[in-house]
Design a protein around this motif. Structure first.
Motif, mmCIF file in Angstrom:
data_model
loop_
_atom_site.group_PDB
_atom_site.id
_atom_site.type_symbol
_atom_site.label_atom_id
_atom_site.label_comp_id
_atom_site.label_asym_id
_atom_site.label_seq_id
_atom_site.Cartn_x
_atom_site.Cartn_y
_atom_site.Cartn_z
ATOM 1 N N ASP A 173 1.054 -1.039 0.083
ATOM 2 C CA ASP A 173 -0.005 0.167 -0.071
ATOM 3 C C ASP A 173 1.146 1.382 -0.134
ATOM 4 O O ASP A 173 1.781 1.405 0.676
ATOM 5 C CB ASP A 173 -0.838 0.149 1.394
ATOM 6 C CG ASP A 173 -1.971 0.994 1.348
ATOM 7 O OD1 ASP A 173 -3.008 0.601 0.439
ATOM 8 O OD2 ASP A 173 -1.864 2.093 1.709
ATOM 9 N N ASP A 210 3.329 -9.740 7.924
ATOM 10 C CA ASP A 210 1.941 -9.423 8.041
ATOM 11 C C ASP A 210 1.145 -9.382 6.547
ATOM 12 O O ASP A 210 0.028 -9.632 6.515
ATOM 13 C CB ASP A 210 1.782 -8.057 8.755
ATOM 14 C CG ASP A 210 2.066 -8.182 10.418
ATOM 15 O OD1 ASP A 210 2.011 -9.560 10.653
ATOM 16 O OD2 ASP A 210 2.282 -7.131 10.971
ATOM 17 N N LEU A 211 2.014 -8.751 5.725
ATOM 18 C CA LEU A 211 1.603 -8.473 4.433
ATOM 19 C C LEU A 211 1.154 -9.799 3.734
ATOM 20 O O LEU A 211 0.064 -9.961 3.112
ATOM 21 C CB LEU A 211 2.486 -7.847 3.586
ATOM 22 C CG LEU A 211 2.259 -7.189 2.214
ATOM 23 C CD1 LEU A 211 1.071 -6.485 2.112
ATOM 24 C CD2 LEU A 211 3.426 -6.872 1.529
ATOM 25 N N ARG A 213 0.504 -12.447 5.036
ATOM 26 C CA ARG A 213 -0.501 -13.338 5.627
ATOM 27 C C ARG A 213 -1.789 -12.858 5.330
ATOM 28 O O ARG A 213 -2.853 -13.396 5.275
ATOM 29 C CB ARG A 213 -0.570 -13.204 7.245
ATOM 30 C CG ARG A 213 0.717 -14.179 7.816
ATOM 31 C CD ARG A 213 0.532 -14.496 9.378
ATOM 32 N NE ARG A 213 1.811 -15.040 9.274
ATOM 33 C CZ ARG A 213 2.560 -15.298 10.661
ATOM 34 N NH1 ARG A 213 2.217 -14.498 11.695
ATOM 35 N NH2 ARG A 213 3.671 -16.116 10.948
ATOM 36 N N GLU A 214 -1.847 -11.358 5.323
ATOM 37 C CA GLU A 214 -3.112 -10.739 4.718
ATOM 38 C C GLU A 214 -3.286 -11.053 3.278
ATOM 39 O O GLU A 214 -4.480 -11.280 2.798
ATOM 40 C CB GLU A 214 -2.599 -8.886 4.754
ATOM 41 C CG GLU A 214 -3.754 -8.298 3.932
ATOM 42 C CD GLU A 214 -5.004 -8.227 4.542
ATOM 43 O OE1 GLU A 214 -5.204 -8.287 5.633
ATOM 44 O OE2 GLU A 214 -5.945 -7.905 3.592
ATOM 45 N N LYS A 215 -2.289 -11.241 2.514
ATOM 46 C CA LYS A 215 -2.742 -11.793 0.879
ATOM 47 C C LYS A 215 -3.087 -13.258 0.874
ATOM 48 O O LYS A 215 -3.609 -13.789 -0.176
ATOM 49 C CB LYS A 215 -1.377 -11.309 0.038
ATOM 50 C CG LYS A 215 -0.763 -10.085 0.048
ATOM 51 C CD LYS A 215 -1.804 -9.244 -0.861
ATOM 52 C CE LYS A 215 -1.344 -7.844 -0.823
ATOM 53 N NZ LYS A 215 -2.474 -6.900 -1.537
ATOM 54 N N THR A 216 -2.481 -13.731 2.057
ATOM 55 C CA THR A 216 -3.142 -15.240 2.045
ATOM 56 C C THR A 216 -4.340 -15.377 2.240
ATOM 57 O O THR A 216 -5.365 -16.254 1.731
ATOM 58 C CB THR A 216 -2.290 -16.147 3.147
ATOM 59 O OG1 THR A 216 -0.723 -15.945 2.875
ATOM 60 C CG2 THR A 216 -2.440 -17.423 3.048
ATOM 61 N N ALA A 217 -5.050 -14.457 3.220
ATOM 62 C CA ALA A 217 -6.581 -14.467 3.591
ATOM 63 C C ALA A 217 -7.237 -14.034 2.529
ATOM 64 O O ALA A 217 -8.496 -14.285 2.212
ATOM 65 C CB ALA A 217 -6.754 -13.602 5.047
ATOM 66 N N ARG A 218 -6.686 -12.660 1.935
ATOM 67 C CA ARG A 218 -7.480 -12.164 1.020
ATOM 68 C C ARG A 218 -6.678 -11.828 -0.187
ATOM 69 O O ARG A 218 -6.101 -10.567 -0.441
ATOM 70 C CB ARG A 218 -8.106 -10.659 1.481
ATOM 71 C CG ARG A 218 -9.361 -10.986 2.169
ATOM 72 C CD ARG A 218 -9.627 -9.569 2.981
ATOM 73 N NE ARG A 218 -8.508 -9.220 4.058
ATOM 74 C CZ ARG A 218 -8.732 -9.789 5.102
ATOM 75 N NH1 ARG A 218 -9.817 -10.899 5.574
ATOM 76 N NH2 ARG A 218 -8.051 -9.604 6.087
ATOM 77 N N THR A 220 -4.916 -10.866 -3.911
ATOM 78 C CA THR A 220 -5.469 -9.775 -4.890
ATOM 79 C C THR A 220 -4.587 -9.890 -5.976
ATOM 80 O O THR A 220 -3.886 -10.941 -6.162
ATOM 81 C CB THR A 220 -5.040 -8.073 -4.137
ATOM 82 O OG1 THR A 220 -3.811 -8.250 -3.571
ATOM 83 C CG2 THR A 220 -6.216 -7.732 -3.297
ATOM 84 N N SER A 225 0.484 -12.117 -4.016
ATOM 85 C CA SER A 225 -0.752 -13.228 -3.931
ATOM 86 C C SER A 225 -0.267 -14.347 -5.087
ATOM 87 O O SER A 225 -0.666 -15.498 -4.615
ATOM 88 C CB SER A 225 -1.860 -12.706 -4.467
ATOM 89 O OG SER A 225 -2.252 -11.491 -3.494
#
Ligand code: STR
Length: 417
Positions: A173, A210-211, A213-218, A220, A225
């Motif tokens: 971001d 953290d990034l 894990r975030e991309k694993t969950a959602r 993009t 990803s």
């Protein structure tokens, strides 16, 4: 050997050894000394001895040498504990498991997805985005002019552009770009105390984990990803491997392209006849980019590879367990490869494209095409918008940052018209 990077005065590195200056006070002089020292030279890196390869032909040989590996555990000085995390350059080598630190079939597994995403054809799709970032940053440059008309081309243009591009590619971001720029600046600077450097690397690890894990969950539409979802040879990458690749991409994508763009601008401004030729359409921007890559490489020294057996190079031998640096800036000035006038910047030079600045062999820069696209957009757009662009200080007053591995200017103050 005892602790080579102890606080005490460094041991005499010995005759014939070239001490790499952490303050980078005379980069051209150092490049010449390295080239003249022979194909294989002994160097001292803050008290740590290593070999460096300074010539094109020998580097080409070593970069495909399977007995030369990236794994730090093959380094005798690391095994013996003579080099530790107290050494300021350790972060250039012990950078986590990624395509940058692994060789052989595992390396292919780690790298395929990234290199596929960065082919010239795939990059055509993001060209409009790069053009848009460039236009926005040219507006910012216009607006950032001080009372005296001076603006820092590095801070306002050359630095944010590659960060936006690699940020978009990897899904980082925009709100994080300033933080990353600040952290990498501190990471590379030799003025940063080592405990601070280790702390910021740990912070970056948390950020990237953290990034991921975030991309694993959602997931993009970005390369991070894609790396998470990739199955190379039937085996998905581990979280550590995705984090390692992400770190390497952001660090490399951000740092090196700044140098390419600024070094090209600087070379053109100090060679007005060649600038005139390009602006008149008598020479291509591609020629400027290739000659800049050869003449003033963004990476000065690439750390490090280790010999798993004795390896003969030129008339020397790298012993098993010894470390090898590739000195790309000296390699670009190799007179065997580029002729007796290798020290001259000349965009009409026939060998300008025959440089090795992106490396060679399995680890050859996967971002090479991307950096060429970025510079190929940024340079003509910059001179198109500001044809009267010139340095605001004499060229000799441009100083290098105290960075041992990268060719990094402190600032590049210009007048826009
Ligand atoms: C910086 C620190 C980090 O977290 C990860 C890496 C791996 C890739 C490295 C990067 C480093 C430093 C700059 C490098 C990049 C690969 C290409 C770039 C060496 C160690 C170059 O300068 C060629």
């Amino acid at each position: 050997m005892n602790c080579p990077h102890a606080e005490a005065a460094p041991a005499d590195p010995g005759a014939g050894t070239i001490t790499i200056d952490p303050m980078v006070q005379d980069l051209d002089g150092e490049t010449t000394r390295l080239r003249d020292a022979g194909a294989l030279a002994r160097i001292d890196l803050l008290g740590v001895p290593a070999w460096t390869v300074t010539r094109h032909a020998e580097a080409r040989q070593l970069l495909v040498e399977p007995r030369l590996v990236k794994d730090i555990n093959a380094w005798e000085l690391w095994q013996s504990g003579a080099v530790t995390h107290a050494w300021p350059l350790i972060g250039m080598i012990d950078a986590g498991r990624s395509m940058f630190t692994v060789d052989g079939p595992e390396h292919r597994r780690l790298r395929t997805k990234t290199s596929q995403a960065l082919t010239p054809r795939r990059l055509e799709a993001i060209r409009p985005d790069i053009e848009k970032f460039t236009e926005e940053l040219l507006d910012a440059l216009d607006a950032a002019r001080g009372e005296d008309g001076v603006v820092d081309l590095k801070a306002v243009f050359a630095q944010p552009l590659p960060m936006r591009v690699v940020g978009m590619l990897m899904g980082v971001d925009e709100s994080q770009h300033a933080m990353l720029t600040r952290q990498y600046k501190a990471f590379f600077s030799m003025l940063t105390p080592q405990d601070e450097r280790l702390a910021l690397l740990a912070e970056l690890d948390v950020f990237y984990t953290d990034l991921v894990r975030e991309k694993t969950a959602r997931p993009t539409d970005d390369l991070t990803s894609a790396l998470i979802q990739a199955e190379e040879g039937g085996e998905p990458l581990t979280e550590e491997e995705v984090v390692g690749n992400l770190k390497a991409m952001v660090a490399a994508g951000h740092e090196t392209t700044i140098g390419l763009v600024l070094n090209a601008v600087r070379a053109l401004l100090s060679h007005p006849e060649q600038l005139r030729m390009v602006l008149a359409g008598e020479a291509a921007w591609d020629a400027v980019i290739e000659e800049t890559l050869r003449w003033d490489t963004p990476t000065t020294h690439l750390l490090m590879r280790f010999a798993t057996e004795d390896i003969a190079v030129g008339d020397g031998v790298i012993r098993q367990g010894e470390g090898v640096v590739i000195s790309y800036r000296a390699i670009g000035r190799d007179t065997e490869q580029h002729g007796p006038d290798a020290d001259a910047f000349d965009i009409t030079r026939p060998t300008r494209g025959r440089h090795m600045t992106f490396g060679h062999g399995p680890h050859i820069c996967p971002g090479a095409a991307l950096s060429r696209v970025e510079a190929g957009i940024a340079l003509p757009a910059l001179f198109g918008r500001f044809p009267g662009l010139r340095l605001a200080v004499p060229d000799e007053e441009i100083t290098k940052l105290p960075v041992m591995t990268q060719n990094d200017m402190a600032a590049f103050p210009v007048l826009l018209d």
